[in-house]
Structure formats: C-alpha cells, structure tokens
Design a protein around this motif. Sequence first.
Motif: not given
Length: 334
Positions: A66-94
């Motif tokens: 989640s921290n990596q996606i926030v740091a990468e921003g629009a340049a992230s190579p990720a298309d999808v993020f899957l987690t074990e728990n919700s807080p990491a999703m909430a961080l990227v959502e925020a």
Amino acid sequence: MKIALSTLAGAALALGLIAGPAVAADRGIVVYNAQHESLAKEWAKGFTKETGIKVTLRNGGDSDFSNQIVAEGAASPADVFLTENSPAMALVEAAGLFAPVDADTLAQVPQDYQPSSGKWVGVAARSTVFAYNKDKLKEDQLPKSLLDLSDPSWKGRWAASPSGADFQAIVSAMLQLKGEAATAGWLKAMKENYTAYKGNSTVMKAVNAGEIDGGVIYHYYYFGDQAKTGENSGNVGLHYFKNQDPGAFVSVSGGGVLASSKHSKEAQAFLKWVTGKGGQDVLKTGTSYEYAVGKGAESNPKLVPLAGLQAPKVDPATLNSKKVIDLMTQAGLL
Ligand SMILES: [Fe+2]
C-alpha cells in the motif's frame, strides 16, 4: 526499387501479422498481491484459463504494497491490488488511486463485505479468534471480550504478533468501534500483559506448546495446520468472541483496480472473476481456509459458518492504519 518496396510491404504485412499475438500478450495484468501466495496463484490460474488474459503476480505484504502504490502514484505498474486486510486498501483509496469497481462485480458481493465507497471490493474474509491451549484454559475461563485481555488477571498469559497487518487490522476495528481513548488504553494494558511473537503461526505454536495460555490470531492458521499434520494445533481450541465484540471482527480481504491501470478492462474482469463463482469456489475447495464472501458462495465446510460469527458492523473503507500505527507506537508495541 519495385522489388524493394514490395519486400518492405511484405515485411510490414509480416509485422502486422505478428502484432496480433503481441497485442494479446499486452492484455496481461500485473497484480500486487498481498494475499496468500498460493491462493492468488489459484485465482490467477483459473482466470487465465477462462479468459486467456495473463496475470503476473508480484508478492508482498499489505503495508509494504500500500505504501509502495502511494509512492508510485500514477506511475505504478500495478493494475490490481489484492490484500489480506482492509486497512491497506483504505490507505490506497484515501490517496485517490483506485478506479471504481464495476457495478456487476460489486453486485456479486454483499454490502457487508465491501467498503461503502465502492472503490474496491471484498474478495475473501477472515475471523479474529482467541486461540487457546485446551489444557490451560477451560471454556468458562475464556475472555468474554477482547477488551477483557487488558485486565491484570491476564498478565503474562496472552500473545499476539503486533507487527503484522493481521493484528493491526483487528486494532483498526477496535478503533472504529470503541474510539481512540479506549483503544489507546487497551493497547497500553496490552503492553503490560502480552507476549510478542513474530507471526501468527508462531503465536499458535507457542499456544500449542503451552508456552502461553492463548493468543489473538485469525481462524485460518488453525484450520491450515489441522489440514496438514496438526502438529502445531493439536492442543489448541478456537474461541470466537461473537456478540459484535471487537474480538469478533471479520476482516475483509480486498481487491481493487488502480486508476492508473492501462489494462483496466482486463483488471476489472479479474476482480469480477475472483468475486464470481470461479474465484469463490477456490476458497471452498482450496487450502486457504479463508471465508468466501460472494453472494451465495459457500466456504469450506470445515469452517464455523461466517453468518453465525456475530461480527461487529465495521465500514472497511474507514479503517485507519496510520492512526493504528501511531497508537501502537505510542503504547510501545511497535
Ligand atoms: Fe495472515
């Protein structure tokens, strides 16, 4: 000259022909996967088999990704993020980095297992449990509430793995349900009472060995061990707190499509598959022992049914991992 041109045209035609499969390969998606590697592999395999879309899994943890996606921003190579728990999703959502999930995907999952925002969706779930040593504790000696573990009578008798995203998710639910003052007080008492282990499997092993009376973990560690040799869980009982207690928290594992994805159609199709029959059946028949969350989907029959766990109502979109880390750091737990 004429010959050269036609050769050129032939070469261009050949290139054009090659472009067909090259375009197809480009439909592949990159998944930042913080879910269990074996579960995500099964999902990727099933999805690719059905759609022909290639999935590249990069494996890591909830917080790191989640921290990596926030740091990468629009340049992230990720298309999808899957987690074990919700807080990491909430961080990227925020951080505003998710595209809304397709409505037909959201429609496959009950409201209880998705955030109010619709920016991501539940793909699986796990229940908090108090795993206890059956020789050390009888049923009437079990804590009625997770909050009871702050009592001095529990000093030196319970364990947790505070550095993990699993335990931090449980604390984030307590924060949402009981507020900051109560959570900070509980964490302070936890510091006095508990013993730290690294990893939930290690907590369960310690409980099994009788090093400690009990520990706060998720349910699937027990079922996974039972399905193998049972050597780390033979003396372990699982206590479900129920009664909408913070300790009855059911944590939603999330899936989301990054707004920056250049393959959003394929990424959305992946989430639709994971939350649909194919993906949810993997939870029923596989070895993850996590709960299925799709409408009408059945979980592994060995599990205590999710519907009977009396989980507290928590909006996963508002679980605050930053605040949890602050409070746990202040309490000397991190
Ligand atoms: Fe876990």
